[in-house]
Write a protein that holds these residues in place. Sequence first.
Motif, short mmCIF file in Angstrom:
data_model
loop_
_atom_site.label_atom_id
_atom_site.label_comp_id
_atom_site.label_asym_id
_atom_site.label_seq_id
_atom_site.Cartn_x
_atom_site.Cartn_y
_atom_site.Cartn_z
N PRO A 185 31.85 37.55 36.44
CA PRO A 185 31.13 36.76 37.44
C PRO A 185 31.94 36.47 38.71
CG PRO A 185 30.78 35.85 35.26
CD PRO A 185 31.83 36.93 35.12
N ALA A 186 33.24 36.27 38.57
CA ALA A 186 34.05 35.94 39.74
C ALA A 186 34.23 37.13 40.69
CB ALA A 186 35.42 35.40 39.32
N LEU A 187 33.84 38.33 40.23
CA LEU A 187 33.93 39.50 41.09
C LEU A 187 33.09 39.29 42.35
CD1 LEU A 187 35.02 42.41 41.33
CD2 LEU A 187 32.97 43.18 40.14
N TYR A 188 32.01 38.54 42.24
CA TYR A 188 31.14 38.30 43.38
C TYR A 188 31.33 36.91 43.97
CZ TYR A 188 29.27 42.70 42.01
OH TYR A 188 29.16 44.03 41.69
N SER A 189 32.53 36.38 43.82
CA SER A 189 32.88 35.09 44.42
C SER A 189 34.00 35.33 45.43
CB SER A 189 33.33 34.10 43.34
OG SER A 189 34.61 34.48 42.86
N LYS A 190 34.40 34.30 46.10
CA LYS A 190 35.52 34.40 47.06
C LYS A 190 36.77 34.91 46.35
CE LYS A 190 37.01 33.64 51.25
NZ LYS A 190 36.73 34.66 52.24
N MET A 191 36.99 34.47 45.10
CA MET A 191 38.18 34.88 44.36
C MET A 191 38.21 36.39 44.12
SD MET A 191 39.74 33.39 40.82
CE MET A 191 38.83 34.30 39.60
N GLY A 192 37.07 37.01 43.90
CA GLY A 192 37.02 38.42 43.59
C GLY A 192 36.65 39.33 44.75
N GLU A 193 36.48 38.74 45.92
CA GLU A 193 36.00 39.51 47.07
C GLU A 193 36.86 40.75 47.38
OE1 GLU A 193 34.38 38.52 51.54
OE2 GLU A 193 35.93 37.23 50.68
N GLU A 194 38.15 40.60 47.40
CA GLU A 194 39.04 41.72 47.72
C GLU A 194 38.88 42.85 46.69
OE1 GLU A 194 43.75 42.72 47.31
OE2 GLU A 194 43.23 40.70 47.94
N PHE A 195 38.84 42.48 45.41
CA PHE A 195 38.71 43.49 44.36
C PHE A 195 37.33 44.14 44.42
CE2 PHE A 195 38.14 45.19 40.12
CZ PHE A 195 39.35 45.86 39.95
#
Length: 150
Positions: free
Chosen positions: A125-135
Motif C-alpha cells: 500500500p505504501a507504494l502509492y504514498s509519499k513514502m513509496g513515490e520514488e520506488f
Amino acid sequence: MAYTHGHIIPLVGGSVVGTSVALGSEPEWIASWSSVFGANDQYCLQYMDKVPFYDFDEKQFPSSRVDIVTSLPPCAGLSMANTTSGDKANNPRGCSAPSNMHMYNAAEFAMQKIQPKAIMVENAPALYSKMGEEFAERINTLAQDNGYTM
C-alpha cells in the motif's frame, strides 16, 4: 483458453497454490534466491516438489515463457508494519531499503527474460504514498521501458 504460469519468490506458496487452482494447472516453474528466501520458500517447494525450481543464486534461470508470472518479494521497506528506521537499521524503511531491491530485480527479470502477458506482485500500500513515490516511479519506468503498464 489455458494460461501457463511461473512464480518468482513463492514464499510459503499461497499465491502459487491460488494461481494453480484458479488456472487449473501446476506452474511451469518456480524461481527464487535460496540464500535470502530459502527458509520461507521451503514450504512451497515441498508441496510443489514436482515443479522445476531455479535458484538465481546458482545462476539457474527459467527459460520457458509463461503467460503469467507472480512474484511476492517482501515489501518490508514500504510496509507500514516495518517500524525500523535510521542508518543503522537492518531493514530500513523507504524507497532505498535493501528489501525493496528484490521487488525491482524480480520484476526486471520477468519483464526482460520471461516476457509474460501479465505480472502479478504483492500489494504494498505504501507504494502509492509519499513514502513509496520514488520506488513507484522507478518500477513504473521499468514497466514502460519494457512495454508494460502498471
